[in-house]
Design a protein around this motif. Structure first.
Motif, PDB file in Angstrom:
ATOM      1  N   ILE B  34     -31.176   1.626 -28.807  1.00 35.21           N
ATOM      2  CA  ILE B  34     -30.717   1.164 -27.476  1.00 35.21           C
ATOM      3  C   ILE B  34     -29.189   1.242 -27.396  1.00 35.21           C
ATOM      4  CG2 ILE B  34     -30.550  -0.861 -25.964  1.00 35.21           C
ATOM      5  CD1 ILE B  34     -33.413  -1.610 -27.037  1.00 35.21           C
ATOM      6  N   THR B  35     -28.516   0.754 -28.444  1.00 38.44           N
ATOM      7  CA  THR B  35     -27.036   0.795 -28.450  1.00 38.44           C
ATOM      8  C   THR B  35     -26.543   2.235 -28.404  1.00 38.44           C
ATOM      9  OG1 THR B  35     -27.238  -1.066 -29.957  1.00 38.44           O
ATOM     10  CG2 THR B  35     -25.023  -0.283 -29.554  1.00 38.44           C
ATOM     11  N   ALA B  36     -27.227   3.113 -29.149  1.00 37.38           N
ATOM     12  CA  ALA B  36     -26.808   4.523 -29.192  1.00 37.38           C
ATOM     13  C   ALA B  36     -26.972   5.194 -27.828  1.00 37.38           C
ATOM     14  CB  ALA B  36     -27.626   5.255 -30.243  1.00 37.38           C
ATOM     15  N   ILE B  37     -28.067   4.902 -27.136  1.00 43.83           N
ATOM     16  CA  ILE B  37     -28.293   5.514 -25.809  1.00 43.83           C
ATOM     17  C   ILE B  37     -27.204   5.048 -24.835  1.00 43.83           C
ATOM     18  CG2 ILE B  37     -29.853   5.601 -23.813  1.00 43.83           C
ATOM     19  CD1 ILE B  37     -32.197   5.424 -25.902  1.00 43.83           C
ATOM     20  N   ILE B  38     -26.929   3.739 -24.845  1.00 41.65           N
ATOM     21  CA  ILE B  38     -25.888   3.201 -23.950  1.00 41.65           C
ATOM     22  C   ILE B  38     -24.530   3.814 -24.310  1.00 41.65           C
ATOM     23  CG2 ILE B  38     -24.674   1.076 -23.254  1.00 41.65           C
ATOM     24  CD1 ILE B  38     -27.438  -0.356 -23.752  1.00 41.65           C
ATOM     25  N   THR B  39     -24.261   3.926 -25.613  1.00 39.39           N
ATOM     26  CA  THR B  39     -22.990   4.520 -26.070  1.00 39.39           C
ATOM     27  C   THR B  39     -22.859   5.959 -25.600  1.00 39.39           C
ATOM     28  OG1 THR B  39     -23.167   3.170 -28.030  1.00 39.39           O
ATOM     29  CG2 THR B  39     -21.548   4.906 -28.112  1.00 39.39           C
ATOM     30  N   PHE B  40     -23.962   6.690 -25.666  1.00 44.31           N
ATOM     31  CA  PHE B  40     -23.945   8.106 -25.268  1.00 44.31           C
ATOM     32  C   PHE B  40     -23.573   8.244 -23.792  1.00 44.31           C
ATOM     33  CE2 PHE B  40     -25.371  12.382 -24.561  1.00 44.31           C
ATOM     34  CZ  PHE B  40     -25.133  13.001 -25.778  1.00 44.31           C
ATOM     35  N   VAL B  41     -24.197   7.407 -22.959  1.00 44.31           N
ATOM     36  CA  VAL B  41     -23.901   7.458 -21.517  1.00 44.31           C
ATOM     37  C   VAL B  41     -22.437   7.070 -21.267  1.00 44.31           C
ATOM     38  CG1 VAL B  41     -24.502   6.500 -19.251  1.00 44.31           C
ATOM     39  CG2 VAL B  41     -26.304   7.055 -20.867  1.00 44.31           C
ATOM     40  N   LEU B  42     -21.953   6.045 -21.994  1.00 43.79           N
ATOM     41  CA  LEU B  42     -20.551   5.606 -21.840  1.00 43.79           C
ATOM     42  C   LEU B  42     -19.588   6.690 -22.294  1.00 43.79           C
ATOM     43  CD1 LEU B  42     -20.499   1.902 -23.098  1.00 43.79           C
ATOM     44  CD2 LEU B  42     -20.098   2.680 -20.790  1.00 43.79           C
ATOM     45  N   ALA B  43     -19.936   7.352 -23.403  1.00 43.21           N
ATOM     46  CA  ALA B  43     -19.033   8.348 -24.002  1.00 43.21           C
ATOM     47  C   ALA B  43     -18.802   9.539 -23.083  1.00 43.21           C
ATOM     48  CB  ALA B  43     -19.589   8.809 -25.332  1.00 43.21           C
ATOM     49  N   VAL B  44     -19.791   9.837 -22.255  1.00 46.35           N
ATOM     50  CA  VAL B  44     -19.686  11.014 -21.381  1.00 46.35           C
ATOM     51  C   VAL B  44     -18.878  10.698 -20.113  1.00 46.35           C
ATOM     52  CG1 VAL B  44     -21.099  12.632 -20.060  1.00 46.35           C
ATOM     53  CG2 VAL B  44     -21.750  12.055 -22.338  1.00 46.35           C
ATOM     54  N   ILE B  45     -18.687   9.411 -19.804  1.00 43.42           N
ATOM     55  CA  ILE B  45     -17.860   9.034 -18.647  1.00 43.42           C
ATOM     56  C   ILE B  45     -16.412   8.897 -19.134  1.00 43.42           C
ATOM     57  CG2 ILE B  45     -17.485   7.297 -16.848  1.00 43.42           C
ATOM     58  CD1 ILE B  45     -20.501   6.630 -17.099  1.00 43.42           C
ATOM     59  N   PRO B  46     -15.508   9.802 -18.698  1.00 40.98           N
ATOM     60  CA  PRO B  46     -14.146   9.794 -19.257  1.00 40.98           C
ATOM     61  C   PRO B  46     -13.376   8.486 -19.094  1.00 40.98           C
ATOM     62  CG  PRO B  46     -14.544  11.812 -18.056  1.00 40.98           C
ATOM     63  CD  PRO B  46     -15.705  10.931 -17.784  1.00 40.98           C
ATOM     64  N   CYS B  47     -13.646   7.745 -18.015  1.00 37.69           N
ATOM     65  CA  CYS B  47     -12.923   6.486 -17.793  1.00 37.69           C
ATOM     66  C   CYS B  47     -13.157   5.476 -18.912  1.00 37.69           C
ATOM     67  CB  CYS B  47     -13.363   5.857 -16.471  1.00 37.69           C
ATOM     68  SG  CYS B  47     -12.485   6.481 -15.056  1.00 37.69           S
ATOM     69  N   VAL B  48     -14.363   5.404 -19.402  1.00 46.21           N
ATOM     70  CA  VAL B  48     -14.703   4.409 -20.425  1.00 46.21           C
ATOM     71  C   VAL B  48     -15.097   5.049 -21.756  1.00 46.21           C
ATOM     72  CG1 VAL B  48     -15.337   2.479 -18.936  1.00 46.21           C
ATOM     73  CG2 VAL B  48     -17.011   4.251 -19.382  1.00 46.21           C
ATOM     74  N   GLY B  49     -14.962   6.365 -21.813  1.00 48.27           N
ATOM     75  CA  GLY B  49     -15.368   7.103 -23.013  1.00 48.27           C
ATOM     76  C   GLY B  49     -14.597   6.720 -24.259  1.00 48.27           C
TER      77      GLY B  49
END
Lengths: 167, 180
Positions: B34-49
């Motif tokens: 679950i943490t990895a999936i959320i991290t992946f989505v966050l990482a692809v958004i440059p503002c919060v990546g």
């Protein structure tokens, strides 16, 4: 007096049945990680929507600022995404498009994911024979959807990285 | 892929029970995934990546601990490996963004930083030349004792200039008056 007794007995049986079904549900969630992961992810998506609805685009008081812009002084491709989400939640799609051109795409990804989590969980419980296939379809469709919706951001990251490594 | 389907059974009363004990590290695996999936989505958004590194590392740690537990008990490791792979990829994406931000910052400093320094130096020199003739007064006060230093380096020159100017003005006025 008899009617009171009957009522108490029926309430007791109802309570027992309910506690039994509750324990069934808890056991099912505990023993089936797929349902647990789906429900947690759905919860996270709902939280994103609540965040978008809670913060007003007029006040512009979003707690999450663009870290990239703060560090480099240059705006990034996802700047204005929170604003865009807030406007989409309020039904102002054209304004949302102005704030972030890809905001609607990303919002659609989250909305579709929420629907998918619910739908796949229901199918998972209903059709026990096809569970493995269902999980495979879920993973495949989620990856495709993710790539379609986040492609502009991925492209931007790759381009920036390539340009800076060449320079 | 992890088999999500074989862990439950129903007893004659219709109650669902665990068929066998829950595999060791399974909870950590779910948490890591679950943490990895959320991290992946966050990482692809440059503002919060850039901040996606933190949950990424947490997911890697969770998955690693879970994997070690699972390997000790010979338990299934599908969810754990999936979580670990997604977390590693997400952390790499996030690191790449940190690298990009660092490079842009460095470039900014290199290209514009030097110019800004030159501008600041020019302004400083201008201010110095402007204030060269000005009075400088320094007051120091300590335990009731006051010391005042007044300097006026080029006052004499300025006074001489002013006098010359005044004389010149007077001469011109005189000539005008005589004409009248």
């Amino acid at each position: 007096m008899r009617s009171w007794k009957r009522l108490t007995i029926s309430l007791m049986t109802l309570w027992k049945r309910r506690s039994k079904s509750d324990s069934n549900l808890t056991a099912r969630f505990r023993n089936e990680p797929y349902l647990l992961i789906n429900s947690v992810l759905a919860g996270v998506i709902i939280l994103i929507f609540i965040y978008s609805g809670f913060f007003s685009p007029v006040n512009d008081s979003y707690p999450v600022a663009c870290i990239h812009e703060k560090l480099t002084g240059e705006p990034c491709v996802s700047c204005g995404l929170s604003h865009s989400f807030s406007l989409i939640v309020r039904g102002r799609i054209s304004e949302a498009y102005e704030w972030n051109i890809y905001g609607l795409r990303v919002f659609l990804f989250f909305a579709l994911q929420l629907v998918m989590r619910a739908a796949f969980s229901i199918f998972y419980l209903k059709y026990a024979d096809t569970r493995k296939q269902l999980v495979t379809y879920d993973i495949a469709s989620s990856i495709v959807l993710f790539l379609i919706c986040f492609m502009p951001y991925i492209e931007w990251i790759v381009t920036q990285f390539a340009q800076l490594t060449q320079a | 892929m992890e088999d999500f389907t074989n862990n439950t059974s129903q007893n004659p009363q219709g109650q669902i029970t665990a068929q066998n004990q829950k595999p060791s590290g399974q909870n950590l695996g779910i948490g890591a995934l679950i943490t990895a999936i959320i991290t992946f989505v966050l990482a692809v958004i440059p503002c919060v990546g850039l901040i996606a590194v933190i949950p990424g590392i947490i997911a890697i740690v969770l998955a690693s601990v879970g994997l070690s537990q699972a390997s000790r008990n010979d338990a299934p490791r599908g969810v754990l490996i999936a979580g670990l792979i997604i977390a590693v990829v997400a952390t790499l994406i996030s690191f790449s963004q940190i690298f990009v931000a660092g490079k842009i910052g460095h470039k900014f400093e290199k290209d514009w930083g030097g110019n800004i320094e030159n501008i600041i130096n020019d302004v400083q020199e201008n201010v110095k030349s402007e204030l060269e003739d000005a009075n400088v007064s320094i007051k120091v006060e300590s335990n009731g004792n006051k010391v005042e230093i007044n300097t006026n380096p080029n006052r004499q020159n300025r006074e001489q200039e002013l006098e010359e100017l005044e004389k010149a003005n007077n001469k011109s006025n005189d000539t005008l008056e005589k004409k009248k």
